[in-house]
Design a protein around this motif. Structure first.
Motif, PDB file in Angstrom:
ATOM      1  N   ARG A  67      60.237 134.958 104.092  1.00  0.00           N
ATOM      2  CA  ARG A  67      59.801 133.794 103.307  1.00  0.00           C
ATOM      3  C   ARG A  67      58.731 133.015 104.056  1.00  0.00           C
ATOM      4  N   TYR A  99      55.852 132.443  95.641  1.00  0.00           N
ATOM      5  CA  TYR A  99      56.624 131.202  95.615  1.00  0.00           C
ATOM      6  C   TYR A  99      55.782 130.032  95.111  1.00  0.00           C
ATOM      7  N   HIS A 147      62.384 143.758 100.991  1.00  0.00           N
ATOM      8  CA  HIS A 147      61.555 142.580 100.697  1.00  0.00           C
ATOM      9  C   HIS A 147      60.448 142.883  99.697  1.00  0.00           C
ATOM     10  N   ASP A 153      63.093 140.761  96.426  1.00  0.00           N
ATOM     11  CA  ASP A 153      62.541 139.441  96.731  1.00  0.00           C
ATOM     12  C   ASP A 153      62.051 138.847  95.411  1.00  0.00           C
TER      13      ASP A 153
END
Length: 195
Positions: A67, A99, A147, A153
């Protein structure tokens, strides 16, 4: 409000950064290259294309896919794009940027100097997996690639992008025309003619 010196709805001042965001294999790089060519042709501007894979390879090669590392990668794109905008240029960032918080931070970085246009390429996951040009989804489904955005993810779709384009229903040319129509209506890009 449009600058009084604007021509064809395109302002004569200020830089612009575009973020083309979406899942892996959504078509971000293809759209970015086509948009860069159209902006150069139609507005007489040089455009800097910041492809996510290339920038990661050259400037973020030490980063993984945690992240925090994803955040740093997005902010490095944001810094470069903001500098280009600060000097009146145009940057196109073709980047997953999964994100929302990171995209918002990138927007704030650019907005100090110019316009920020977020384009969400909302190609469905099923189509991205069907394309899978690098075999990443197949490797992720086989447990060989952790990921992976869209698999293990998350990808947080932008709640209010300037534009949302579907990479299945629209051709690349149609998507570019939608971006150009948006620019002519909102005038965040200046033209080289008469500048």
């Amino acid at each position: 409000m449009q600058d009084e010196n604007s021509r064809d709805g395109i302002q004569n001042a200020g830089g612009t950064a575009f973020l083309i965001t979406g899942l892996p294999a959504a078509g971000k790089t293809t759209l970015g290259a086509a948009l860069a060519a159209e902006l150069a042709s139609r507005f007489g501007r040089q455009v800097t294309l910041l492809d996510g894979d290339e920038v990661r390879k050259l400037l973020s090669s030490e980063l993984g896919f945690s992240r925090e590392h994803r955040r740093l990668n997005v902010l490095r794109h944001g810094y470069i794009a903001a500098e280009i905008a600060r000097h009146g240029g145009i940057a196109i960032c073709s980047l997953i940027a999964p994100y929302q918080a990171d995209r918002t931070e990138m927007r704030h970085m650019v907005a100090r100097y110019g316009s920020f246009v977020e384009i969400y390429l909302s190609t469905p996951l099923t189509e991205c997996e069907r394309r899978d040009p690098k075999g990443l989804y197949a490797r992720a489904r086989a447990g060989q690639l952790p990921h992976m955005t869209g698999i293990d993810d998350p990808y947080e779709p932008p709640p209010q992008p300037e534009l949302e384009l579907n990479g299945v229903r629209l051709t690349v040319a149609e998507s570019v025309e939608k971006v150009i129509a948006f620019l002519q209506k909102t005038a965040p890009v200046r033209t080289a003619r008469g500048a």
